[in-house]
Write a protein that holds these residues in place. Structure first.
Motif, PDB file in Angstrom:
ATOM      1  N   HIS A  31      -9.112   3.679  -4.935  1.00 37.94           N
ATOM      2  CA  HIS A  31      -7.902   3.565  -5.744  1.00 37.94           C
ATOM      3  C   HIS A  31      -6.689   3.162  -4.914  1.00 37.94           C
ATOM      4  CE1 HIS A  31      -5.118   4.287  -9.002  1.00 37.94           C
ATOM      5  NE2 HIS A  31      -4.431   5.133  -8.258  1.00 37.94           N
ATOM      6  N   MET A  32      -6.584   3.613  -3.665  1.00 38.89           N
ATOM      7  CA  MET A  32      -5.443   3.297  -2.806  1.00 38.89           C
ATOM      8  C   MET A  32      -5.935   2.614  -1.534  1.00 38.89           C
ATOM      9  SD  MET A  32      -3.244   6.807  -3.133  1.00 38.89           S
ATOM     10  CE  MET A  32      -2.798   7.475  -4.740  1.00 38.89           C
ATOM     11  N   PRO A  33      -6.335   1.367  -1.599  1.00 39.18           N
ATOM     12  CA  PRO A  33      -6.898   0.707  -0.421  1.00 39.18           C
ATOM     13  C   PRO A  33      -5.877   0.427   0.671  1.00 39.18           C
ATOM     14  CG  PRO A  33      -6.649  -0.870  -2.205  1.00 39.18           C
ATOM     15  CD  PRO A  33      -6.315   0.471  -2.775  1.00 39.18           C
ATOM     16  N   ASN A  34      -4.572   0.417   0.339  1.00 38.95           N
ATOM     17  CA  ASN A  34      -3.539   0.090   1.325  1.00 38.95           C
ATOM     18  C   ASN A  34      -2.881   1.313   1.934  1.00 38.95           C
ATOM     19  OD1 ASN A  34      -3.926  -2.669   0.785  1.00 38.95           O
ATOM     20  ND2 ASN A  34      -2.423  -2.643  -0.868  1.00 38.95           N
ATOM     21  N   LEU A  35      -3.348   2.502   1.644  1.00 42.37           N
ATOM     22  CA  LEU A  35      -2.695   3.721   2.126  1.00 42.37           C
ATOM     23  C   LEU A  35      -2.826   3.828   3.642  1.00 42.37           C
ATOM     24  CD1 LEU A  35      -1.244   6.220   0.939  1.00 42.37           C
ATOM     25  CD2 LEU A  35      -3.402   7.441   1.201  1.00 42.37           C
ATOM     26  N   THR A  36      -1.675   3.965   4.317  1.00 44.24           N
ATOM     27  CA  THR A  36      -1.649   4.101   5.769  1.00 44.24           C
ATOM     28  C   THR A  36      -1.115   5.446   6.228  1.00 44.24           C
ATOM     29  OG1 THR A  36       0.560   3.099   5.880  1.00 44.24           O
ATOM     30  CG2 THR A  36      -1.340   1.617   6.072  1.00 44.24           C
ATOM     31  N   CYS A  37      -0.420   6.184   5.359  1.00 40.69           N
ATOM     32  CA  CYS A  37       0.176   7.472   5.735  1.00 40.69           C
ATOM     33  C   CYS A  37      -0.042   8.463   4.612  1.00 40.69           C
ATOM     34  CB  CYS A  37       1.663   7.304   6.040  1.00 40.69           C
ATOM     35  SG  CYS A  37       2.510   8.853   6.442  1.00 40.69           S
ATOM     36  N   LEU A  38      -0.596   9.634   4.940  1.00 40.79           N
ATOM     37  CA  LEU A  38      -0.837  10.702   3.976  1.00 40.79           C
ATOM     38  C   LEU A  38      -0.279  12.001   4.557  1.00 40.79           C
ATOM     39  CD1 LEU A  38      -2.061  11.708   1.336  1.00 40.79           C
ATOM     40  CD2 LEU A  38      -4.234  12.029   2.545  1.00 40.79           C
ATOM     41  N   ILE A  39       0.688  12.602   3.859  1.00 40.31           N
ATOM     42  CA  ILE A  39       1.337  13.826   4.310  1.00 40.31           C
ATOM     43  C   ILE A  39       1.017  14.937   3.323  1.00 40.31           C
ATOM     44  CG2 ILE A  39       3.543  14.925   4.846  1.00 40.31           C
ATOM     45  CD1 ILE A  39       4.655  12.207   5.549  1.00 40.31           C
ATOM     46  N   LEU A  40       0.316  15.957   3.806  1.00 42.17           N
ATOM     47  CA  LEU A  40      -0.074  17.109   2.985  1.00 42.17           C
ATOM     48  C   LEU A  40       0.415  18.404   3.624  1.00 42.17           C
ATOM     49  CD1 LEU A  40      -3.732  16.002   2.138  1.00 42.17           C
ATOM     50  CD2 LEU A  40      -1.696  15.757   0.709  1.00 42.17           C
ATOM     51  N   SER A  41       1.580  18.373   4.209  1.00 39.63           N
ATOM     52  CA  SER A  41       2.130  19.548   4.872  1.00 39.63           C
ATOM     53  C   SER A  41       2.374  20.664   3.859  1.00 39.63           C
ATOM     54  CB  SER A  41       3.440  19.195   5.578  1.00 39.63           C
ATOM     55  OG  SER A  41       3.259  18.120   6.473  1.00 39.63           O
ATOM     56  N   LYS A  42       2.043  21.889   4.272  1.00 32.91           N
ATOM     57  CA  LYS A  42       2.266  23.089   3.465  1.00 32.91           C
ATOM     58  C   LYS A  42       1.538  23.026   2.130  1.00 32.91           C
ATOM     59  CE  LYS A  42       6.795  23.948   5.525  1.00 32.91           C
ATOM     60  NZ  LYS A  42       8.245  24.182   5.283  1.00 32.91           N
ATOM     61  N   CYS A  43       0.402  22.375   2.089  1.00 39.79           N
ATOM     62  CA  CYS A  43      -0.430  22.334   0.883  1.00 39.79           C
ATOM     63  C   CYS A  43      -1.550  23.366   1.044  1.00 39.79           C
ATOM     64  CB  CYS A  43      -0.995  20.931   0.662  1.00 39.79           C
ATOM     65  SG  CYS A  43       0.256  19.702   0.216  1.00 39.79           S
TER      66      CYS A  43
END
Length: 466
Positions: free
Chosen positions: A215-227
């Motif tokens: 679904h997101m082929p161009n994703l370069t940054c994923l932030i899941l802090s405090k999840c």
């Protein structure tokens, strides 16, 4: 020569032509306004301000300084310094300001609402201001307030239809996993941040990020802090992101005891990962050693949790109590959507009517020299090739290169990290530029030794002068 309105000067007068040209230019010169970028010209006849009447006494002439007396161009320059909430308030004042606040230059590129918590009702009103040029959207809610409802399906549909987002930052919002799936997010985004968000109604046998790589082929940054809802098995799904370069999982307290997932994820995935943030998590030596096989890694951040913290996952509906031993027979908690076996120690799970509390061993999550020495390159043990007549033939030194591009390493507050790690990094981290070992048991002599061998590396320790 004589013309109306021009004094009769002789043609031989040297100032005649100069005065003539200036006078004619003043008569023809008009103040022109640049073309407005608003959807409709706000300077139409309906909204034109009245012309100030000429007064006989020029000494008493004055001009009142009012906001609406300014031109649209001046108003636009002022509005560029305002926050989106202020633009919304201005749009409610009058029709002219409402038109100017809709100018596409104010809503292009980055729109940041994080100066104050934003209600869902307000977000739906802001959508009408967005333009296709809006590429970055940042919003922040408030989980402590009862007025802030969770994000809705209609909001995601509106931003997908209106904007061409490349960055979506949502902080401290409630997300219902039954209503909003990962496929509801904008498809072409390159940066996604769910920092501090709270997830409800997660499926026990399926990761929330399932099929995210399609679904997101161009994703370069994923932030899941405090999840706190992030489970270790989601590493398998995230590792399939081909272009992912930055992953931040700091303060994800459930991220612990996931050797199997970390091993498979780093062996077959994370082909482009450069920045990895694992601070304040329950990961130990085994998991950190798995990331040593990530060749592209340049920044690694590790910091020991301040204390062993229980993790609470509140649900909307109460769940009946079940003894821990019954979980071993529950097929929903054993296999996930990608046929991976769930890695859970049932003896450490306590379930009551409102929350799940997994307790992890605080001693186990301490990183030691074993994990640090797995980073960088090192020389493998030589094996004996042949032994003939008291002559031993061994193979040449074989150097294995792990994380050859590692530039920045932070290892804070781990008492089991000693001078042995400094010796290893000084010899086997050729690209290292920054090292933070504050709160470890390295000695002053070890730090001085590292500085002498690596003078170009900036090192922070507990011995730095303050």
């Amino acid at each position: 020569m004589f013309q109306a309105g021009i004094p009769n000067y002789r043609s031989s007068d040297p100032y005649y032509y100069q005065y003539f040209v200036c006078h004619m230019c003043k008569r023809k010169m008009k103040v022109k306004r640049s073309k407005s970028l608003s959807p409709e010209p706000s300077s139409s006849n309906e909204y034109k301000r009245p012309r100030i009447a000429n007064s006989g006494d020029s000494d008493n002439d004055y001009l009142e300084c009012r906001l609406l007396n300014l031109s649209d161009d001046v108003l636009l320059n002022i509005m560029k310094f305002l926050h989106p909430q202020d633009l919304m308030a201005l749009s409610l004042c009058c029709q002219r300001l409402e038109q100017v606040t809709r100018d596409r230059t104010l809503w292009s590129n980055c729109v940041d609402f994080r100066t104050a918590p934003t209600l869902l009702e307000d977000l739906e009103k802001y959508v009408k201001f967005f333009r296709p040029m809006t590429t970055r959207l940042r919003i922040r809610g408030n989980l402590q307030s009862n007025k802030h409802r969770g994000l809705s399906q209609s909001f995601f549909s509106a931003i997908r239809a209106t904007c061409q987002l490349k960055e979506l930052t949502m902080e401290e919002y409630d997300i219902d996993a039954d209503k909003i799936q990962i496929t509801d997010f904008p498809k072409m985004i390159e940066k996604l941040s769910l920092k501090g968000c709270r997830m409800h109604h997660l499926q026990t046998d399926k990761s929330y990020f399932f099929r995210m790589d399609f679904h997101m082929p161009n994703l370069t940054c994923l932030i899941l802090s405090k999840c706190n809802w992030f489970y270790p098995h989601s590493l398998m799904v995230i590792s399939k992101m081909v272009k992912l370069k930055e992953l931040r999982l700091d303060s994800c307290y459930r991220l612990g005891e996931c050797v199997a997932y970390a091993s498979l994820a780093t062996r077959f995935g994370f082909k482009s990962l450069e920045i990895l943030d694992l601070r304040d998590t329950g990961l130990g030596d085994s998991e950190i050693c798995c990331f040593s096989s990530t060749k592209t890694l340049t920044h690694l951040y590790l910091e020991c949790p301040r204390s062993p913290r229980p993790v609470y996952c509140y649900e909307h509906e109460p769940r009946p109590y079940r003894p821990p031993q019954q979980h071993s027979t529950d097929p929903r908690l054993r296999v996930f959507e990608d046929q991976n076996i769930l890695e859970v120690n049932n003896d450490r799970l306590l379930i009551d009517e409102r929350r799940i509390v997994p307790y992890f061993d605080f001693e186990r999550c301490l990183v030691s020299d074993r994990a640090i020495c797995a980073l960088g390159s090192y020389v493998c043990d030589r094996t004996i090739l042949n032994n003939i007549q008291d002559m031993i033939f061994v193979e040449v030194d074989r150097r294995v290169v792990n994380n050859p591009n590692l530039k920045e390493l932070v290892v804070r507050n781990y008492p089991r990290v000693t001078n042995q790690s400094l010796v290893h990094l000084a010899a086997n981290a050729p690209s290292l530029e920054y090292l933070d070992v504050t709160g470890t048991t390295v000695t002053r002599e070890g730090v001085e030794m590292f500085k002498s061998q690596k003078p170009g590396v900036t090192i922070l320790s507990s011995f730095d002068e303050t």
